[in-house]
Design an enzyme around this catalytic site. Structure first.
Site, mmCIF file in Angstrom:
data_model
loop_
_atom_site.group_PDB
_atom_site.id
_atom_site.type_symbol
_atom_site.label_atom_id
_atom_site.label_comp_id
_atom_site.label_asym_id
_atom_site.label_seq_id
_atom_site.Cartn_x
_atom_site.Cartn_y
_atom_site.Cartn_z
ATOM 1 N N ARG A 46 95.537 -47.527 135.634
ATOM 2 C CA ARG A 46 95.741 -46.629 134.484
ATOM 3 C C ARG A 46 96.143 -47.432 133.249
ATOM 4 O O ARG A 46 95.724 -47.139 132.131
ATOM 5 C CB ARG A 46 96.813 -45.569 134.785
ATOM 6 C CG ARG A 46 97.232 -44.810 133.522
ATOM 7 C CD ARG A 46 97.987 -43.519 133.783
ATOM 8 N NE ARG A 46 99.037 -43.608 134.760
ATOM 9 C CZ ARG A 46 100.230 -44.195 134.557
ATOM 10 N NH1 ARG A 46 100.517 -44.746 133.386
ATOM 11 N NH2 ARG A 46 101.126 -44.223 135.509
ATOM 12 N N TYR A 98 83.236 -30.632 115.039
ATOM 13 C CA TYR A 98 82.727 -30.359 116.396
ATOM 14 C C TYR A 98 83.589 -29.287 117.085
ATOM 15 O O TYR A 98 84.822 -29.339 117.023
ATOM 16 C CB TYR A 98 82.715 -31.670 117.203
ATOM 17 C CG TYR A 98 82.562 -31.460 118.680
ATOM 18 C CD1 TYR A 98 81.407 -30.885 119.197
ATOM 19 C CD2 TYR A 98 83.583 -31.792 119.566
ATOM 20 C CE1 TYR A 98 81.266 -30.655 120.562
ATOM 21 C CE2 TYR A 98 83.459 -31.577 120.927
ATOM 22 C CZ TYR A 98 82.294 -31.003 121.416
ATOM 23 O OH TYR A 98 82.179 -30.774 122.755
ATOM 24 N N ASP A 170 85.175 -39.404 113.414
ATOM 25 C CA ASP A 170 84.387 -39.241 114.637
ATOM 26 C C ASP A 170 82.982 -39.762 114.330
ATOM 27 O O ASP A 170 82.234 -39.160 113.570
ATOM 28 C CB ASP A 170 84.368 -37.763 115.041
ATOM 29 C CG ASP A 170 83.676 -37.538 116.381
ATOM 30 O OD1 ASP A 170 82.784 -38.337 116.726
ATOM 31 O OD2 ASP A 170 84.009 -36.562 117.067
ATOM 32 N N LYS A 195 77.489 -39.879 124.420
ATOM 33 C CA LYS A 195 76.284 -39.691 123.617
ATOM 34 C C LYS A 195 75.544 -41.026 123.458
ATOM 35 O O LYS A 195 75.151 -41.610 124.445
ATOM 36 C CB LYS A 195 76.669 -39.047 122.280
ATOM 37 C CG LYS A 195 77.580 -37.811 122.430
ATOM 38 C CD LYS A 195 76.909 -36.733 123.227
ATOM 39 C CE LYS A 195 77.591 -35.386 123.251
ATOM 40 N NZ LYS A 195 78.930 -35.271 123.765
#
Ligand code: PLP
Length: 393
Positions: A46, A98, A170, A195
């Protein structure tokens, strides 16, 4: 080094034992210590993992940043970046941000004490007017989804900086290959690597990249504390995908440009939204701050919703889907799909109608995609009973 070379080489050579040319996957959750005082540099996945570090190094270099965290989704990246703020802080956001970011902001983070003002950011003056004494951040997303509005990065970053606020962008729609927000004074870049960066529709992931060491340390701390990091296997997949980012983008945006120009002359198409078209209201701005116009485009059809449905339901090469940026072309009806969570008024304000269709243009041959759109526009939509079983819509 050029972008393409960095994409292939940065962070990759992690195997000093067997000299593999690709980065090994280290799936281990934990790494043993040789003694009680020193670890090998990794102790728990982690907090740090060699495969994830390779990806982070790569993405930081591609954006030109000081540091990066690779997260398990794009939304985890958005959340990680917004966790830089504290209760009482105010952040200015584009009205057509978004939908997932809108949900996080308008419900979750507002309940946690952050305040947001939504503006039409294509006019930087609206950002200036929205500033309050407690404004600590300005969130940018450009080009916008699905109307492809372009925001002036340098102008907005300057307004924010003069007010003592940071700017976060973004950059999912263009990727660092086509737009590098740090060059315009932005402080933090966020990606849904789901994406273009991964590009193969087989991972959900995200990244936050910071321009300064100080912010890089803060996002690394948040990512570890909140447990937002991606798995070693996902990091490996995204690192595999990013190596072909430049050539995928080159081909996909060239095809998108052809499709945009073809659609523009079709009698059933009213308006095409693609920043590469000279008729796009911010074409010059896009040409100035982007290295290309990207592979996303939207268009409004003439003749109402039935014609829009016809395009979505009749296309054979474009699967009906909400994501974007993969090597396969997708078609989306924003009103009921990607922007269904938005109120009708919100959609109307953003310019999304029930005649709007969005395309994510993939790597297929442009002639085949044009032929597919042609037959989709020219054929009446099938009724439910006529559809072949297994057709994607
Ligand atoms: N930002 C933008 C611009 C997006 O389009 C998306 C997803 O569609 C996200 C963030 C969220 O990414 P993810 O779905 O990987 O969580």
């Amino acid at each position: 080094m050029h972008f393409e070379t960095q994409a292939v080489h940065t962070g990759v050579h992690k195997d000093s034992q067997y000299n593999s040319v690709t980065t090994p996957i280290y799936p281990s959750s934990t790494f043993y210590w040789d003694n009680l005082d020193t670890s090998c540099g990794y102790d728990y996945t982690r907090s740090g993992n060699p495969t994830r570090d390779a990806l982070q190094e790569n993405l930081a270099a591609l954006e030109g940043g000081a540091g990066c965290v690779a997260t398990c989704t794009g939304m985890a990246a958005v959340h990680c970046a917004l966790a830089l703020f504290r209760p009482g802080d105010h952040i200015v956001v584009p009205a057509d941000v978004y939908g997932g970011t809108f949900r996080l902001i308008s419900r979750f983070l507002t309940e946690k004490g952050l305040a947001f003002t939504f503006v039409d950011m294509t006019n930087p003056e609206e950002v200036r007017q929205a500033l309050q004494p407690n404004t600590k951040g300005v969130w940018i997303e450009t080009p916008s989804n699905p109307m492809m509005k372009v925001i002036d990065l340098a102008a907005v970053a300057e307004i924010a900086r003069n007010h003592g606020a940071i700017t976060l962008c973004d950059n999912t729609f263009l990727s660092p290959y086509l737009q590098r927000p740090f060059e315009f004074g932005v402080d933090i870049v966020v990606h849904s690597t789901t994406k273009y960066i991964n590009g193969h529709s087989d991972v959900v992931g995200g990244a936050v990249i910071a321009a300064s060491q100080e912010h890089a340390q803060q996002i690394a701390w948040i990512c570890n504390a909140a447990g937002l990091a991606c798995s070693p296997f996902d990091a490996w997949l995204v690192l595999r995908g990013v190596k072909t980012l430049a050539c995928r983008m080159d081909v996909q945006q060239r095809t998108a440009d052809r499709l945009a120009r073809w659609l523009q002359q079709h009698p059933l198409v009213e308006t095409v939204y693609y920043p590469g078209l000279e008729s796009h209201p911010q074409h010059e701005l896009a040409a100035r701050q982007q290295r290309g116009f990207g592979a996303m485009l939207s268009f409004d059809v003439r003749g109402g919703r039935s014609v829009a449905e016809r395009v979505c339901l009749n296309t054979r090469l474009f699967d009906v889907g909400v994501s974007l940026g993969g090597i396969e072309s997708l078609v989306c009806f924003p009103a009921t799909m990607s922007h269904a969570a938005m109120s009708e008024e919100g959609r109307a304000a953003a310019g999304i109608t029930d005649r709007t269709v969005r395309l994510s243009v993939g790597l297929e041959h442009p002639d085949d995609l044009i032929a597919d759109l042609q037959q989709a526009l020219d054929t009446p939509a099938p009724s439910e009973s006529q559809k072949e079983p297994g057709t994607p819509c």
